[in-house]
Design an enzyme around this catalytic site. Structure first.
Site, PDB file in Angstrom:
ATOM      1  N   ARG A  80       0.831  -1.191   0.000  1.00  0.00           N
ATOM      2  CA  ARG A  80       0.000   0.000   0.000  1.00  0.00           C
ATOM      3  C   ARG A  80       0.869   1.245   0.000  1.00  0.00           C
ATOM      4  O   ARG A  80       1.921   1.273   0.645  1.00  0.00           O
ATOM      5  CB  ARG A  80      -0.893   0.057   1.249  1.00  0.00           C
ATOM      6  CG  ARG A  80      -2.155  -0.782   1.144  1.00  0.00           C
ATOM      7  CD  ARG A  80      -3.098  -0.227   0.072  1.00  0.00           C
ATOM      8  NE  ARG A  80      -4.278  -1.055  -0.086  1.00  0.00           N
ATOM      9  CZ  ARG A  80      -4.379  -2.065  -0.973  1.00  0.00           C
ATOM     10  NH1 ARG A  80      -3.396  -2.362  -1.777  1.00  0.00           N
ATOM     11  NH2 ARG A  80      -5.503  -2.734  -1.076  1.00  0.00           N
ATOM     12  N   GLU A 124      -2.354   8.011  -5.230  1.00  0.00           N
ATOM     13  CA  GLU A 124      -2.862   7.260  -6.384  1.00  0.00           C
ATOM     14  C   GLU A 124      -4.168   7.925  -6.808  1.00  0.00           C
ATOM     15  O   GLU A 124      -4.958   8.290  -5.938  1.00  0.00           O
ATOM     16  CB  GLU A 124      -3.117   5.797  -6.009  1.00  0.00           C
ATOM     17  CG  GLU A 124      -1.830   5.031  -5.833  1.00  0.00           C
ATOM     18  CD  GLU A 124      -2.048   3.539  -5.592  1.00  0.00           C
ATOM     19  OE1 GLU A 124      -3.036   2.992  -6.103  1.00  0.00           O
ATOM     20  OE2 GLU A 124      -1.224   2.944  -4.892  1.00  0.00           O
ATOM     21  N   HIS A 133      -0.152   0.011  -9.760  1.00  0.00           N
ATOM     22  CA  HIS A 133      -0.996  -0.801  -8.867  1.00  0.00           C
ATOM     23  C   HIS A 133      -1.626  -1.981  -9.634  1.00  0.00           C
ATOM     24  O   HIS A 133      -2.847  -2.150  -9.655  1.00  0.00           O
ATOM     25  CB  HIS A 133      -2.084   0.064  -8.209  1.00  0.00           C
ATOM     26  CG  HIS A 133      -2.596  -0.527  -6.926  1.00  0.00           C
ATOM     27  ND1 HIS A 133      -3.081   0.226  -5.889  1.00  0.00           N
ATOM     28  CD2 HIS A 133      -2.715  -1.821  -6.509  1.00  0.00           C
ATOM     29  CE1 HIS A 133      -3.475  -0.569  -4.897  1.00  0.00           C
ATOM     30  NE2 HIS A 133      -3.265  -1.817  -5.256  1.00  0.00           N
TER      31      HIS A 133
HETATM   32  O1  LIG Z   1      -7.945  -4.130  -7.331  1.00  0.00           O
HETATM   33  C1  LIG Z   1      -6.808  -3.839  -7.613  1.00  0.00           C
HETATM   34  O2  LIG Z   1      -6.520  -3.475  -8.711  1.00  0.00           O
HETATM   35  C2  LIG Z   1      -5.709  -3.918  -6.559  1.00  0.00           C
HETATM   36  C3  LIG Z   1      -5.924  -4.993  -5.572  1.00  0.00           C
HETATM   37  C4  LIG Z   1      -4.888  -5.058  -4.488  1.00  0.00           C
HETATM   38  O3  LIG Z   1      -4.444  -3.832  -4.086  1.00  0.00           O
HETATM   39  C5  LIG Z   1      -5.426  -5.831  -3.324  1.00  0.00           C
HETATM   40  O4  LIG Z   1      -5.586  -5.297  -2.227  1.00  0.00           O
HETATM   41  O5  LIG Z   1      -5.729  -7.004  -3.532  1.00  0.00           O
END
Ligand SMILES: O=C(O)CC[C@@H](O)C(=O)O
Length: 319
Positions: free
Chosen positions: A245, A274, A292
């Protein structure tokens, strides 16, 4: 039975839900119109990835909502406890994307170790004329084999990183507040398994001893986990990857550490701002960047779609 998949949903999930009689809407409704849309269409299930925010006011003002689904792991864009207090089911897909995120960690590691992020930018503009110069500039790559990787956070993704690292011949050390010892099963291509025990150490020790550090922790509520002091405590020439994160790393301190040579390279999939990371981060030649996309593989999205569909059917007892 309307499902709004506001940040998209893999075809696997759409098909599984449609087959059971759901209407899956994949229109991207802008955040400011979401409340009206949910109420107007009497949406019972909202599915999101990381972009759409499902906060208290939306929860309070959308009485038709029964299920909030997060395609992915981190639920920091949802007021989870509040929704649950209100009797709304909140689900995610914690196991579906571990392999994809772990593989991206190594994409960044290999990229940084051999300057790919910079040579990919410079080769097309330099062409043949500066080939020799670039060859020299990128001559001092490093190998991963035999080096120590420090994994901060030994959840599913951290464990998957450990599996790959062991396969590459790396030494693995780990820090995790909740796990004293991580015993992980490593599967080889010939279907043989071995169990490997990985001792966890205090974070400070892991930071001190690792050649490569990769972070697999949730969004931090109380400031940066890795700031100036932590960078100072690391080995000279360490490399740092963050596919967890934004806000886990202090980006200003990271840039200072890259510029001073303390940190050899960084790989970032997540950012403090972001979707508009700072220019200093975006333009830094020692940072390998992705927008991301840790969970953005065909395989992970397929598993995420199926997992969400299965959980929704199970909650609503549709068989
Ligand atoms: O949904 C996304 O594109 C990122 C997912 C990712 O950050 C997560 O927490 O699994």
């Amino acid at each position: 039975m309307k499902v709004l998949a506001n940040d998209g949903l893999d075809q696997s999930g759409i098909d599984a839900l449609t087959e059971k009689g759901f209407e899956v809407i994949t229109t991207k409704v802008p955040q400011e119109f979401l409340m009206d849309y949910i109420n107007e269409h009497k949406i019972r299930t909202v599915l999101v990835r990381s972009a759409t925010q499902v906060r208290k006011d939306l929860i309070d003002n959308c009485p038709s909502l029964e299920i909030i689904g997060r395609g992915g792991v981190g639920m920091d864009n949802i007021d989870v406890d509040y929704a649950r207090e209100k009797g709304i089911h909140v689900i995610n897909t914690p196991a579906a994307s571990s392999e994809s995120v772990a593989e991206l960690v190594f994409a960044h590691l290999f990229s940084g170790a051999r300057f790919l992020q910079d040579s990919n930018r410079k080769m097309p503009v330099s062409g043949d004329t500066d080939f020799a110069g670039l060859k020299k500039a990128y001559a001092a790559g490093i190998e991963l084999r035999g080096k120590t990787i420090g994994i901060v956070g030994m959840g599913r993704i951290g464990q998957e990183v450990a599996r790959i690292a062991l396969g590459l011949g790396m030494r693995v050390v780990a820090a995790d507040n909740n796990v004293g010892r991580a015993s992980i099963k490593v599967k080889f291509y010939n279907s043989q398994f071995i169990n490997v025990d990985i001792e966890t150490e205090p974070l400070q020790e892991v930071l001190k001893h690792s050649d490569f550090i990769t972070l697999h922790v949730p969004a931090q509520k109380d400031g940066y986990m890795i700031g100036k002091n932590e960078f100072d405590s690391m080995k000279d020439g360490v490399s740092v990857i963050n596919c967890s994160r934004g806000g886990v790393i202090d980006e200003a301190a990271l840039i200072d550490a890259l510029d001073s040579g303390k940190v050899r390279f960084a790989g970032l999939d997540v950012f403090i701002n972001e979707p508009t990371p700072s220019k200093a981060i975006l333009n830094h030649p020692k940072i390998s960047l992705t927008p991301h996309t840790g969970a953005s593989t065909l395989e992970a999205q397929d598993r995420i779609g199926l997992s969400l569909a299965e959980q929704i059917c199970s909650i609503l007892q549709i068989h």
